[in-house]
Design a protein around this motif. Structure first.
Motif, PDB file in Angstrom:
ATOM      1  N   SER A  59       0.825  -1.210   0.000  1.00  0.00           N
ATOM      2  CA  SER A  59       0.000   0.000   0.000  1.00  0.00           C
ATOM      3  C   SER A  59       0.856   1.257   0.000  1.00  0.00           C
ATOM      4  CB  SER A  59      -0.929   0.010   1.219  1.00  0.00           C
ATOM      5  OG  SER A  59      -1.892  -1.009   1.132  1.00  0.00           O
ATOM      6  N   VAL A  60       1.945   1.230   0.753  1.00  0.00           N
ATOM      7  CA  VAL A  60       2.860   2.374   0.772  1.00  0.00           C
ATOM      8  C   VAL A  60       3.422   2.621  -0.628  1.00  0.00           C
ATOM      9  CG1 VAL A  60       5.100   3.191   1.600  1.00  0.00           C
ATOM     10  CG2 VAL A  60       3.492   2.143   3.192  1.00  0.00           C
ATOM     11  N   PHE A  61       3.794   1.561  -1.323  1.00  0.00           N
ATOM     12  CA  PHE A  61       4.358   1.690  -2.671  1.00  0.00           C
ATOM     13  C   PHE A  61       3.340   2.302  -3.634  1.00  0.00           C
ATOM     14  CE2 PHE A  61       5.011  -0.055  -6.945  1.00  0.00           C
ATOM     15  CZ  PHE A  61       6.303   0.385  -7.202  1.00  0.00           C
ATOM     16  N   VAL A  62       2.107   1.796  -3.593  1.00  0.00           N
ATOM     17  CA  VAL A  62       1.059   2.324  -4.476  1.00  0.00           C
ATOM     18  C   VAL A  62       0.810   3.799  -4.190  1.00  0.00           C
ATOM     19  CG1 VAL A  62      -1.387   2.150  -5.092  1.00  0.00           C
ATOM     20  CG2 VAL A  62      -0.037   0.068  -4.777  1.00  0.00           C
ATOM     21  N   THR A  63       0.725   4.149  -2.912  1.00  0.00           N
ATOM     22  CA  THR A  63       0.511   5.543  -2.532  1.00  0.00           C
ATOM     23  C   THR A  63       1.664   6.426  -2.977  1.00  0.00           C
ATOM     24  OG1 THR A  63      -0.705   4.766  -0.596  1.00  0.00           O
ATOM     25  CG2 THR A  63      -0.063   7.076  -0.616  1.00  0.00           C
ATOM     26  N   SER A  64       2.894   5.923  -2.848  1.00  0.00           N
ATOM     27  CA  SER A  64       4.067   6.698  -3.258  1.00  0.00           C
ATOM     28  C   SER A  64       4.036   6.990  -4.754  1.00  0.00           C
ATOM     29  CB  SER A  64       5.345   5.936  -2.893  1.00  0.00           C
ATOM     30  OG  SER A  64       5.464   5.784  -1.500  1.00  0.00           O
ATOM     31  N   MET A  65       3.613   6.028  -5.550  1.00  0.00           N
ATOM     32  CA  MET A  65       3.521   6.246  -7.002  1.00  0.00           C
ATOM     33  C   MET A  65       2.462   7.307  -7.330  1.00  0.00           C
ATOM     34  SD  MET A  65       5.862   4.392  -8.370  1.00  0.00           S
ATOM     35  CE  MET A  65       6.766   4.904  -6.888  1.00  0.00           C
TER      36      MET A  65
ATOM     37  N   ARG B 279      -5.743  -7.128  15.820  1.00  0.00           N
ATOM     38  CA  ARG B 279      -4.418  -6.517  15.797  1.00  0.00           C
ATOM     39  C   ARG B 279      -4.054  -6.077  14.385  1.00  0.00           C
ATOM     40  NH1 ARG B 279       0.967  -7.466  15.004  1.00  0.00           N
ATOM     41  NH2 ARG B 279       2.375  -6.498  16.526  1.00  0.00           N
ATOM     42  N   GLN B 280      -4.260  -6.955  13.416  1.00  0.00           N
ATOM     43  CA  GLN B 280      -3.993  -6.640  12.017  1.00  0.00           C
ATOM     44  C   GLN B 280      -4.969  -7.402  11.135  1.00  0.00           C
ATOM     45  OE1 GLN B 280       0.874  -5.857  12.021  1.00  0.00           O
ATOM     46  NE2 GLN B 280       0.084  -7.833  11.419  1.00  0.00           N
ATOM     47  N   SER B 281      -5.396  -6.769  10.053  1.00  0.00           N
ATOM     48  CA  SER B 281      -6.184  -7.424   9.024  1.00  0.00           C
ATOM     49  C   SER B 281      -5.819  -6.777   7.698  1.00  0.00           C
ATOM     50  CB  SER B 281      -7.694  -7.262   9.297  1.00  0.00           C
ATOM     51  OG  SER B 281      -8.075  -5.893   9.143  1.00  0.00           O
ATOM     52  N   PHE B 282      -6.331  -7.329   6.618  1.00  0.00           N
ATOM     53  CA  PHE B 282      -6.044  -6.748   5.302  1.00  0.00           C
ATOM     54  C   PHE B 282      -6.464  -5.286   5.268  1.00  0.00           C
ATOM     55  CE2 PHE B 282      -7.472  -5.493   1.090  1.00  0.00           C
ATOM     56  CZ  PHE B 282      -6.380  -5.811   0.302  1.00  0.00           C
ATOM     57  N   TRP B 283      -7.616  -4.974   5.866  1.00  0.00           N
ATOM     58  CA  TRP B 283      -8.162  -3.615   5.777  1.00  0.00           C
ATOM     59  C   TRP B 283      -7.332  -2.627   6.587  1.00  0.00           C
ATOM     60  CZ3 TRP B 283     -11.077  -4.145   1.855  1.00  0.00           C
ATOM     61  CH2 TRP B 283     -11.834  -5.298   1.669  1.00  0.00           C
ATOM     62  N   SER B 284      -6.993  -2.997   7.804  1.00  0.00           N
ATOM     63  CA  SER B 284      -6.196  -2.067   8.623  1.00  0.00           C
ATOM     64  C   SER B 284      -4.803  -1.876   8.039  1.00  0.00           C
ATOM     65  CB  SER B 284      -6.102  -2.577  10.065  1.00  0.00           C
ATOM     66  OG  SER B 284      -5.434  -3.825  10.126  1.00  0.00           O
ATOM     67  N   LEU B 285      -4.223  -2.937   7.497  1.00  0.00           N
ATOM     68  CA  LEU B 285      -2.889  -2.837   6.908  1.00  0.00           C
ATOM     69  C   LEU B 285      -2.904  -2.032   5.614  1.00  0.00           C
ATOM     70  CD1 LEU B 285      -1.718  -6.494   7.591  1.00  0.00           C
ATOM     71  CD2 LEU B 285      -0.699  -4.436   8.566  1.00  0.00           C
ATOM     72  N   ALA B 286      -3.937  -2.256   4.780  1.00  0.00           N
ATOM     73  CA  ALA B 286      -4.008  -1.535   3.502  1.00  0.00           C
ATOM     74  C   ALA B 286      -4.246  -0.045   3.724  1.00  0.00           C
ATOM     75  CB  ALA B 286      -5.113  -2.134   2.635  1.00  0.00           C
ATOM     76  N   VAL B 287      -5.220   0.279   4.575  1.00  0.00           N
ATOM     77  CA  VAL B 287      -5.524   1.686   4.837  1.00  0.00           C
ATOM     78  C   VAL B 287      -4.378   2.336   5.613  1.00  0.00           C
ATOM     79  CG1 VAL B 287      -7.131   3.280   5.939  1.00  0.00           C
ATOM     80  CG2 VAL B 287      -8.000   1.246   4.778  1.00  0.00           C
ATOM     81  N   GLY B 288      -3.834   1.608   6.586  1.00  0.00           N
ATOM     82  CA  GLY B 288      -2.695   2.132   7.330  1.00  0.00           C
ATOM     83  C   GLY B 288      -1.486   2.362   6.438  1.00  0.00           C
ATOM     84  N   GLY B 289      -1.297   1.478   5.440  1.00  0.00           N
ATOM     85  CA  GLY B 289      -0.199   1.653   4.489  1.00  0.00           C
ATOM     86  C   GLY B 289      -0.378   2.886   3.620  1.00  0.00           C
TER      87      GLY B 289
END
Length: 616
Positions: A85-91, A234-244
């Motif tokens: 997610s961080v990579f996509v956002t950076s692009m 603690r972590q899920s796809f949604w929290s990790l994706a949005v957090g990323g």
């Protein structure tokens, strides 16, 4: 517990000496260029590769090298979703934000708030938030290698913290920004070398690639796609994706990224630098995740989980423990890993100190004092590095008393600060109607509310427990090391993994039942919110509250160069009247075409220069 040999110490000392040597070299070579701008930003004409490497290792610190493998060891590989997610956002932000950032004739990115809102109060509020956030981050970064040195060399944590900080302070002061960049390049090679050494040797010791993959798959470590929407997990796809996504904005609006954006000569070179740094970050984070998986496979194959056997007391020491085990009979490799870990930490620490001195000078000293000589100004910026180094040491000692992976500790302690600042930047750049009052109210609401949740998570005893995945085998652990699980302190017979795991489950279940039979109650439900949601919530609060309060006042004039016309970039097919509506009355003429023209002009200049060089 020390096991390092003399040759390991030699490699480690060489790393520190060369880091200091680079700073000394640039101090002597550039002695005639000692201005505050040169000290803080360099000459603005640096090449793509060294700046990209510097940006990479400034972001990916020792936290990544120790905490992320520990994260994967205990909770699985799902953490990597946030990096994607961080990579996509950076692009995305590379096209939206970088063109406008490059046009700003400022040294500290915090200066943007006074330009955008004509509000000194908002700039001061943002300055305080950023200084606290970066000092907290610096404290986390210096704590990581200190914990490792305690395991592999028997050096007390406090000695390592003070020594490490002293080395970084010295070479940052004497060399300035260019020394930081070139030291980062040197340290990046140690980082990659150490990580590859651990991966190769660890995989061999675990039984090979096929067996390693079979173990991590069987034991549930490949858990990337957990779509459970429960926000208290603690972590899920949604929290990790949005957090990323939120973390991607955090990187883009960081002073570290801004200094490297300004260090490159043209917009096109800046974008290429940013792409290279983002790809390398994706790659090196993947290596850290693989290290965690290999570490689990190794200890499962060995039959003794270090955490279950009480061989380590802190999960952040797991990687150091593995290095001790796999490299104990191989000279130099423990020293190489130690050098790579310290390189990762030193690079981030030096960048943070450079950033803190930049903000302190531009937003505190220069803004509130009369003009002074360049010599005195440089002395003040250098002195501020001592100040923030000392504060970071205090933060590091405070962090040492908090349990859990450092990546989680950092997210909890820093989200309300970083999230508030990111929200203010997003509000200013993407909401043309926003004004100083809206931004200040939104920032204060976000900081107080998310800060309240963060401290509640750290202090409350009734929050939802983070359930770990099944540990590695303990079949071949000495019983005296796991006496807390078996109530046997003398026998050395082997204990069944299944028995220990079931007893751990029962203990966890009974503790949860006694604390809160129906799950977290009252405010503990709020405190149980996943740490990955804290940063997005902070950003959303700033933007939403700030937008509402801004609409309660009459719209003020906004400089078009200080906002980003999102629709113009991302939806050119939308009719012009609708795009104009989203600009909220801000007159933006040909911004996208201007940027495209700027890139074409830069490309033409580069081509012309190459032709001239060929002719010569």
């Amino acid at each position: 517990m020390a096991f390092l040999k003399w040759e390991d110490y030699v490699i480690f000392i060489i790393t520190l000496v060369l880091s200091l040597g680079i700073g000394l070299f640039y101090s002597i070579r550039d002695s005639k260029k000692k201005t505050t701008r040169y000290f803080l930003l360099g000459d603005g004409n640096m090449a793509i590769f060294p700046v990209a490497l510097s940006m990479l290792v400034s972001i990916e610190s020792g936290i990544m090298m120790l905490s992320i493998p520990a994260e994967v060891y205990m909770y699985g590989m799902q953490w990597y979703i946030s990096i994607i997610s961080v990579f996509v956002t950076s692009m995305l932000t590379m096209h939206l934000i970088i063109p406008t950032q490059r046009k700003l004739n400022i040294t500290s990115l915090i200066q943007y708030f006074e330009l955008r809102y004509n509000s000194h109060g908002l700039r001061l509020f943002s300055t305080i938030i950023r200084l606290l956030a970066y000092t907290n981050y610096l404290g986390n970064v210096v704590f990581i290698p200190a914990v490792t040195l305690e395991v592999v060399a028997g050096i007390p944590v406090w000695i390592s913290i003070v020594t490490l900080m002293g080395v970084v302070v010295v070479y940052t002061i004497i060399g300035g920004f260019k020394a930081v960049v070139w030291t980062d390049v040197f340290q990046a090679f140690f980082m990659f070398g150490g990580m590859f050494a651990v991966l190769i040797k660890g995989t061999m010791e675990a039984g090979g690639i096929a067996k390693t993959c079979a173990i991590i798959s069987e034991k549930g470590r490949i858990n990337l796609l957990n779509f459970d929407p429960d926000p208290t997990l603690r972590q899920s796809f949604w929290s990790l994706a949005v957090g990323g996504i939120a973390t991607g904005f955090e990187i883009q609006f960081s002073q570290m990224a801004f200094q490297r954006i300004k260090a490159t000569p043209t917009l096109s070179t800046t974008k290429r630098m940013f792409i290279l740094a983002s790809i390398l970050s994706l790659f090196i984070s993947g290596l850290a995740v693989m290290e965690g998986a290999v570490m689990f496979a190794y200890y499962h194959a060995k039959g003794c989980d270090p955490l279950e056997a009480n061989q380590v007391t802190n999960q952040n020491q797991l990687m150091a423990k593995m290095v001790r085990d796999i490299f104990q009979d191989i000279p130099c490799l423990p020293g190489l890993f130690l050098a790579s870990l310290f390189s990762a930490s030193l690079s981030t620490m030096s960048s943070l100190l450079s950033v803190l001195s930049t903000i302190f000078w531009e937003d505190i000293v220069k803004r509130h004092t009369k003009s002074m000589s360049e010599k005195r100004a440089v002395m003040i910026t250098q002195s501020s590095i001592f100040l923030f180094g000392g504060l970071a040491v205090i933060f590091a000692f405070c962090i040492s008393g908090v349990e859990g992976p450092v990546s989680r500790i950092l997210d909890i302690t820093g989200s309300f600060l970083s999230g508030t600042l990111i929200g203010l930047f997003i509000l200013g750049w993407f909401v043309p109607r926003s004004n100083a009052l809206g931004a200040l109210v939104g920032g204060m609401v976000s900081c107080l509310f998310v800060g309240w949740i963060s401290f509640g998570k750290l202090l409350s005893s009734g929050t939802r427990a983070s359930v770990k995945l099944e540990p590695a085998s303990t079949e071949f652990c000495p019983v005296q090391n796991i006496s807390s699980l078996t109530n046997n302190t003398t026998s050395y017979h082997h204990v069944s993994t299944t028995t220990i795991w079931k007893s751990t489950d029962l203990t966890l279940e009974s503790n949860q039942t006694s604390n809160y039979p129906y799950g977290p109650q009252g405010l503990d439900v709020l405190y149980s919110l996943s740490y990955k949601w804290l940063l997005p919530i902070a950003i959303i609060l700033v933007v939403s509250v700030g937008t509402v309060f801004s609409h309660l006042q009459a719209q003020t004039h906004v400089d078009p160069s200080l906002t980003v016309p999102v629709c113009d970039y991302l939806a050119r097919c939308i009719p012009a009247p609708i795009r104009k509506l989203f600009r909220c009355g801000v007159k933006i003429s040909g911004s996208v075409n201007d940027i495209a023209g700027e890139e074409m002009a830069e490309a033409s200049m580069v081509s012309t220069q190459e032709d001239l060089n060929i002719k010569l």
